[in-house]
Design a protein around this motif. Structure first.
Motif, PDB file in Angstrom:
ATOM      1  N   ALA A  93      -6.468  37.395 -31.989  1.00 54.89           N
ATOM      2  CA  ALA A  93      -6.836  38.788 -31.739  1.00 54.89           C
ATOM      3  C   ALA A  93      -7.579  38.983 -30.426  1.00 54.89           C
ATOM      4  CB  ALA A  93      -7.691  39.307 -32.902  1.00 54.89           C
ATOM      5  N   TRP A  94      -8.256  37.941 -29.949  1.00 54.12           N
ATOM      6  CA  TRP A  94      -9.043  38.081 -28.727  1.00 54.12           C
ATOM      7  C   TRP A  94      -8.221  37.872 -27.462  1.00 54.12           C
ATOM      8  CZ3 TRP A  94      -8.582  33.454 -26.302  1.00 54.12           C
ATOM      9  CH2 TRP A  94      -8.421  32.319 -27.084  1.00 54.12           C
ATOM     10  N   VAL A  95      -6.992  37.388 -27.604  1.00 56.21           N
ATOM     11  CA  VAL A  95      -6.176  37.082 -26.425  1.00 56.21           C
ATOM     12  C   VAL A  95      -5.888  38.317 -25.574  1.00 56.21           C
ATOM     13  CG1 VAL A  95      -3.896  36.290 -25.662  1.00 56.21           C
ATOM     14  CG2 VAL A  95      -5.185  34.968 -27.340  1.00 56.21           C
ATOM     15  N   PRO A  96      -5.458  39.463 -26.162  1.00 59.61           N
ATOM     16  CA  PRO A  96      -5.211  40.639 -25.306  1.00 59.61           C
ATOM     17  C   PRO A  96      -6.437  41.069 -24.517  1.00 59.61           C
ATOM     18  CG  PRO A  96      -4.248  40.975 -27.473  1.00 59.61           C
ATOM     19  CD  PRO A  96      -5.095  39.736 -27.570  1.00 59.61           C
ATOM     20  N   VAL A  97      -7.624  40.980 -25.145  1.00 58.15           N
ATOM     21  CA  VAL A  97      -8.851  41.369 -24.444  1.00 58.15           C
ATOM     22  C   VAL A  97      -9.132  40.397 -23.300  1.00 58.15           C
ATOM     23  CG1 VAL A  97     -11.328  41.737 -24.669  1.00 58.15           C
ATOM     24  CG2 VAL A  97      -9.787  42.437 -26.513  1.00 58.15           C
ATOM     25  N   LEU A  98      -8.969  39.095 -23.564  1.00 51.40           N
ATOM     26  CA  LEU A  98      -9.194  38.097 -22.515  1.00 51.40           C
ATOM     27  C   LEU A  98      -8.252  38.319 -21.340  1.00 51.40           C
ATOM     28  CD1 LEU A  98     -10.430  35.476 -21.413  1.00 51.40           C
ATOM     29  CD2 LEU A  98      -8.672  34.221 -22.695  1.00 51.40           C
ATOM     30  N   VAL A  99      -6.983  38.569 -21.634  1.00 53.98           N
ATOM     31  CA  VAL A  99      -6.015  38.787 -20.562  1.00 53.98           C
ATOM     32  C   VAL A  99      -6.374  40.031 -19.749  1.00 53.98           C
ATOM     33  CG1 VAL A  99      -3.599  39.405 -20.094  1.00 53.98           C
ATOM     34  CG2 VAL A  99      -4.135  37.575 -21.712  1.00 53.98           C
ATOM     35  N   ALA A 100      -6.794  41.101 -20.439  1.00 49.42           N
ATOM     36  CA  ALA A 100      -7.192  42.325 -19.732  1.00 49.42           C
ATOM     37  C   ALA A 100      -8.396  42.067 -18.829  1.00 49.42           C
ATOM     38  CB  ALA A 100      -7.510  43.429 -20.732  1.00 49.42           C
ATOM     39  N   VAL A 101      -9.363  41.280 -19.312  1.00 48.18           N
ATOM     40  CA  VAL A 101     -10.541  40.961 -18.498  1.00 48.18           C
ATOM     41  C   VAL A 101     -10.143  40.149 -17.275  1.00 48.18           C
ATOM     42  CG1 VAL A 101     -12.698  39.643 -18.456  1.00 48.18           C
ATOM     43  CG2 VAL A 101     -12.163  41.099 -20.414  1.00 48.18           C
ATOM     44  N   LEU A 102      -9.266  39.170 -17.457  1.00 45.50           N
ATOM     45  CA  LEU A 102      -8.804  38.360 -16.326  1.00 45.50           C
ATOM     46  C   LEU A 102      -8.056  39.214 -15.310  1.00 45.50           C
ATOM     47  CD1 LEU A 102      -7.556  35.127 -18.160  1.00 45.50           C
ATOM     48  CD2 LEU A 102      -9.648  35.411 -16.820  1.00 45.50           C
ATOM     49  N   GLN A 103      -7.217  40.138 -15.805  1.00 42.90           N
ATOM     50  CA  GLN A 103      -6.498  41.030 -14.900  1.00 42.90           C
ATOM     51  C   GLN A 103      -7.478  41.895 -14.104  1.00 42.90           C
ATOM     52  OE1 GLN A 103      -3.383  40.786 -14.249  1.00 42.90           O
ATOM     53  NE2 GLN A 103      -2.020  40.976 -15.989  1.00 42.90           N
ATOM     54  N   ALA A 104      -8.445  42.485 -14.796  1.00 45.86           N
ATOM     55  CA  ALA A 104      -9.421  43.347 -14.127  1.00 45.86           C
ATOM     56  C   ALA A 104     -10.232  42.561 -13.099  1.00 45.86           C
ATOM     57  CB  ALA A 104     -10.345  43.991 -15.163  1.00 45.86           C
ATOM     58  N   LEU A 105     -10.630  41.343 -13.454  1.00 46.28           N
ATOM     59  CA  LEU A 105     -11.392  40.511 -12.520  1.00 46.28           C
ATOM     60  C   LEU A 105     -10.549  40.176 -11.292  1.00 46.28           C
ATOM     61  CD1 LEU A 105     -13.943  38.944 -11.866  1.00 46.28           C
ATOM     62  CD2 LEU A 105     -13.047  37.030 -13.223  1.00 46.28           C
ATOM     63  N   GLY A 106      -9.256  39.888 -11.515  1.00 42.79           N
ATOM     64  CA  GLY A 106      -8.375  39.599 -10.392  1.00 42.79           C
ATOM     65  C   GLY A 106      -8.234  40.782  -9.453  1.00 42.79           C
ATOM     66  N   VAL A 107      -8.104  41.979 -10.028  1.00 40.67           N
ATOM     67  CA  VAL A 107      -7.993  43.195  -9.203  1.00 40.67           C
ATOM     68  C   VAL A 107      -9.274  43.403  -8.394  1.00 40.67           C
ATOM     69  CG1 VAL A 107      -7.834  45.712  -9.272  1.00 40.67           C
ATOM     70  CG2 VAL A 107      -6.316  44.325 -10.703  1.00 40.67           C
ATOM     71  N   VAL A 108     -10.437  43.216  -9.031  1.00 39.07           N
ATOM     72  CA  VAL A 108     -11.715  43.389  -8.328  1.00 39.07           C
ATOM     73  C   VAL A 108     -11.837  42.394  -7.179  1.00 39.07           C
ATOM     74  CG1 VAL A 108     -14.219  43.141  -8.557  1.00 39.07           C
ATOM     75  CG2 VAL A 108     -12.920  44.385 -10.291  1.00 39.07           C
ATOM     76  N   LEU A 109     -11.432  41.135  -7.414  1.00 44.22           N
ATOM     77  CA  LEU A 109     -11.520  40.128  -6.357  1.00 44.22           C
ATOM     78  C   LEU A 109     -10.603  40.460  -5.187  1.00 44.22           C
ATOM     79  CD1 LEU A 109     -11.703  36.811  -8.427  1.00 44.22           C
ATOM     80  CD2 LEU A 109     -13.515  37.876  -7.099  1.00 44.22           C
ATOM     81  N   LEU A 110      -9.409  40.958  -5.485  1.00 46.96           N
ATOM     82  CA  LEU A 110      -8.496  41.342  -4.408  1.00 46.96           C
ATOM     83  C   LEU A 110      -9.065  42.504  -3.606  1.00 46.96           C
ATOM     84  CD1 LEU A 110      -5.039  41.052  -6.221  1.00 46.96           C
ATOM     85  CD2 LEU A 110      -5.823  39.670  -4.288  1.00 46.96           C
ATOM     86  N   LEU A 111      -9.567  43.515  -4.301  1.00 42.08           N
ATOM     87  CA  LEU A 111     -10.151  44.667  -3.608  1.00 42.08           C
ATOM     88  C   LEU A 111     -11.369  44.250  -2.779  1.00 42.08           C
ATOM     89  CD1 LEU A 111      -9.959  47.379  -6.420  1.00 42.08           C
ATOM     90  CD2 LEU A 111      -8.719  47.413  -4.256  1.00 42.08           C
ATOM     91  N   ALA A 112     -12.227  43.419  -3.351  1.00 46.12           N
ATOM     92  CA  ALA A 112     -13.427  42.992  -2.641  1.00 46.12           C
ATOM     93  C   ALA A 112     -13.070  42.123  -1.442  1.00 46.12           C
ATOM     94  CB  ALA A 112     -14.359  42.232  -3.589  1.00 46.12           C
TER      95      ALA A 112
END
Length: 233
Positions: A93-112
């Motif tokens: 059940a926690w996998v979708p949340v983990l994947v969403a967090v990783l995606q969001a972190l990746g987007v933030v790193l690219l933008l930064a």
């Protein structure tokens, strides 16, 4: 082409096969045969079959997870003992949340990474006029450098998404291409803005790129994460 060989049907059957992985082989084959028969019968009634026709027939059947759940329930009603299905590591059940967090972190790193680099520099011209000249260097280098940092995150989320049965194939593709697409937008839009209108175009294009990435990425993550969590049994 055989009706059940249509790409949309093939993807549906692949998802259904994975959802039926814990059913006895003979029962699984029977369910799949019945589904194929239903699809063939439904499409036979339609002339010049289109993708919309295929989607309508599959909608009548229901999602692969719903068909699989009905098959398991039917086996239980028949008195057969269905062993408890162990939850695979990628289906928790926690996998979708983990994947969403990783995606969001990746987007933030690219933008930064792009925001923290000098997309353009100014130098004073000769002649004592005090004027300046703006020289633009493409954001490609900054995107590439940020992409190297993001790559380990992408590999981890790709392992989870690729091995999970919580996302159908189209949603898996969307998850896989999100971060590369963000990088492409951060690279191409500013370059296009500069080529069209110089410094003002660069500014506008950078703002548009940021809005598109944040709004579009957030929408995609909410949709696919909510859908995956709804499929957790």
């Amino acid at each position: 082409m055989n009706r059940t060989q249509h790409p949309i049907v093939s993807a549906y059957l692949d998802d259904l096969t994975r959802a039926l992985a814990d059913l006895a082989p003979a029962d699984r084959a029977e369910v799949l045969a019945g589904v194929r028969e239903h699809i063939d019968a439904g499409l036979a009634e339609r002339e010049n079959t289109t993708d919309a026709d295929v989607a309508a027939v599959l909608a009548e059947l229901g999602a692969p997870e719903a068909v699989a759940r009905a098959a398991y329930d039917e086996q239980l009603d028949g008195g057969d003992v269905v062993p408890a299905r162990p939850v695979r590591w990628a289906d928790r059940a926690w996998v979708p949340v983990l994947v969403a967090v990783l995606q969001a972190l990746g987007v933030v790193l690219l933008l930064a990474g792009v925001a923290g680099s000098a997309a353009y520099v100014t130098i004073e011209t000769d002649g004592g006029s005090g004027g300046t000249q703006t020289l633009y260097t493409s954001t490609f280098g900054a995107v590439f450098a940020a992409g190297v940092l993001v790559l380990p995150l992408w590999i981890v989320l790709a392992l989870f998404v690729g091995n999970s049965r919580l996302w159908p194939t189209p949603e898996k593709v969307g998850q896989m291409v999100l971060l590369p697409a963000v990088g492409m937008v951060l690279w191409l839009l500013p370059d296009l803005g500069w080529a069209v209108a110089g410094p003002p175009g660069l500014t506008v294009a950078s703002i548009v790129a940021t809005i598109v990435i944040i709004a579009g990425g957030a929408w995609l993550l909410v949709v696919v994460t909510s859908a995956a969590r709804a499929r957790v049994s």
